[in-house]
Structure formats: C-alpha cells, structure tokens
Scaffold this motif. Sequence first.
Motif, PDB file in Angstrom:
ATOM      1  N   VAL A 157      44.663  39.495  63.837  1.00  0.00           N
ATOM      2  CA  VAL A 157      43.780  40.122  62.836  1.00  0.00           C
ATOM      3  C   VAL A 157      43.647  41.599  63.195  1.00  0.00           C
ATOM      4  CG1 VAL A 157      42.401  38.063  62.296  1.00  0.00           C
ATOM      5  CG2 VAL A 157      41.717  39.509  64.206  1.00  0.00           C
ATOM      6  N   GLN A 172      48.224  39.481  50.286  1.00  0.00           N
ATOM      7  CA  GLN A 172      47.205  39.000  51.240  1.00  0.00           C
ATOM      8  C   GLN A 172      46.145  40.065  51.495  1.00  0.00           C
ATOM      9  OE1 GLN A 172      48.837  37.194  54.765  1.00  0.00           O
ATOM     10  NE2 GLN A 172      49.701  35.508  53.584  1.00  0.00           N
ATOM     11  N   GLN A 200      43.915  40.115  48.476  1.00  0.00           N
ATOM     12  CA  GLN A 200      43.003  38.943  48.460  1.00  0.00           C
ATOM     13  C   GLN A 200      41.871  39.104  49.478  1.00  0.00           C
ATOM     14  OE1 GLN A 200      45.490  35.503  49.131  1.00  0.00           O
ATOM     15  NE2 GLN A 200      46.619  35.901  47.245  1.00  0.00           N
ATOM     16  N   GLN A 201      42.233  39.569  50.699  1.00  0.00           N
ATOM     17  CA  GLN A 201      41.211  39.777  51.755  1.00  0.00           C
ATOM     18  C   GLN A 201      40.151  40.762  51.268  1.00  0.00           C
ATOM     19  OE1 GLN A 201      43.103  41.426  55.233  1.00  0.00           O
ATOM     20  NE2 GLN A 201      44.235  39.532  55.600  1.00  0.00           N
ATOM     21  N   THR A 202      40.606  41.846  50.653  1.00  0.00           N
ATOM     22  CA  THR A 202      39.673  42.890  50.210  1.00  0.00           C
ATOM     23  C   THR A 202      38.781  42.350  49.083  1.00  0.00           C
ATOM     24  OG1 THR A 202      41.430  44.431  50.785  1.00  0.00           O
ATOM     25  CG2 THR A 202      39.525  45.364  49.679  1.00  0.00           C
ATOM     26  N   ARG A 231      37.907  39.245  48.753  1.00  0.00           N
ATOM     27  CA  ARG A 231      36.931  38.325  49.373  1.00  0.00           C
ATOM     28  C   ARG A 231      35.757  39.100  49.962  1.00  0.00           C
ATOM     29  NH1 ARG A 231      41.290  35.040  50.959  1.00  0.00           N
ATOM     30  NH2 ARG A 231      41.507  36.143  52.939  1.00  0.00           N
TER      31      ARG A 231
END
Length: 230
Positions: A124, A191, A194-196, A198
């Motif tokens: 990460v 990805q 999507q992370q941002t 979330r």
Amino acid sequence: MRLGARLQAIADLVEQGTSLVDIGTDHAYLPIYLVEKKIVSRAVAGEVSDGPYKAAQQTIDNAKLQGVQGCVQLRLGDGLQVIEPGEIETAVMAGMGGATIIGILEGAPRVAHSLKRLIIQPMVAAAAVRRWLFDNGWYIDNEVLVVDDGRLYEIITAEQGEAPKHEEILHDIGPVLWRRKPPLLAMHLDQLIQQTHRILNGMAAGNNYSDKYYIYAEKLSQLEAKKACL
Ligand SMILES: C[S@@+](CC[C@H](N)C(=O)[O-])C[C@H]1O[C@@H](n2cnc3c(N)ncnc32)[C@H](O)[C@@H]1O
C-alpha cells in the motif's frame, strides 16, 4: 525454487552479479532463487521477526542440500541495520507497506546512502514511497505492474540521482508506468480511481467536506483525465 508471479517479477529486475540484501525476507525464497539461478553469487536475507526468521532458516537449510551453502546469509534485525554501509549494492524491500519501507530507509541513513539500487514493492501507499524517493535523491528508473493470484502489484526500482520534475499525480500513477503505458496500466488507473471514490464516499457519508475532501476530488478528476488519455 519456483517463485510466484510477484516475486518472479522482482527477481527479473535484479542486475546480474550485484550484491543484494532482501529486507523482510520472510521465507527467504527470493535470495535463494537468485543464488540458485546464479543471478547473484551471494545475498543477505534480513528479517526482524522470530517466526519468519525461523521459516527463512528452514528454507535455507533445505536449499543447502542443493548447493546454496553459505551463499545466503540470514541476519536477524530491523531493516537496513543488518548490513554495513558499503557492504551491499542492491536492496529489495517487498511485501511491506509503504510507510514501513520509508521507515526502513530513514532508519539507517548511512546504509541507505551507500546503496546503488532499490527494488521496492509496496503493498500500500506506493505514492508516498515515490514522493519520498523523489524528495530524498532517488531517481525512479523502472516500474513494473504484475498480477499475482488476481491482485495487482506495483514494483519500483530506483537509483541515486536527481529525478526530473513531474506532475504530482504521477506519484500515484508512477512516472515510468505513465511514460511506458504497459497493458496493465488501465487496470492500475481503474483501481486508483475506485480507491479515491471510496475515500470520497466515506468522507461524504461522514459529512466531512474539509480541505482534504477537495484535494481527493481534484485527484479523482486528474486520474479520470489520465484514464481518458489511454
Ligand atoms: C509479508 S512479508 C513479505 C515477504 C517477502 N519480502 C515477500 O515479498 O514475499 C513481510 C516481512 O517483512 C518483515 N518486516 C517487517 N518490517 C521489517 C523490518 N523493519 N525489518 C525487517 N523485516 C521486516 C516481516 O516480519 C515479514 O516477514
């Protein structure tokens, strides 16, 4: 020794004949593979925790039967403190979080400055690692994306030297990945988007419209613009 796709991609980035330390070696699969394949003639395997240290000792003992005697030196200790300044050219730090990797580099500055090459695979916070490398005199010269068991991994290699300035968003995407546009870049961008999303949804749900919210919203629009350019 057969490696999974992630460790194989890391092994493929090791320069023939270099001296190498694998920090956080766990089972010591990587250094044993590199010695067995004669990519390096010897390697140091560093591990801070007792359980993984014992697991590494076991793998090395088993590998000894196949002629790896004395070529993989296992050392118990924290990060780069297991080697002396100037002892090793290449340090691999894989399978740990970005904050841990940065802590390892900052924890032994004399050793870190003496290294020629870093091969980093953060689980990460790859953006924080890239920013740290950029701010601390390391130049990212290669980046690779690999899928292993359905998960996408980023591998970053860096050498000492001044990096050319680039857009802030490329700390997230990876400057070399953006330049070379490998086939997995679309998946990587999806990805990140999507992370941002979330993070923004979580903040909105908590009614948190602080400055941070707008920083993430701006990041999202930059990521979407990059995706549209692919
Ligand atoms: C998930 S494993 C990754 C193993 C291997 N590097 C790989 O990529 O497959 C992370 C390992 O790093 C070790 N580790 C974490 N922090 C460390 C530190 N500061 N110094 C040395 N080892 C560390 C942990 O004990 C653990 O064995």
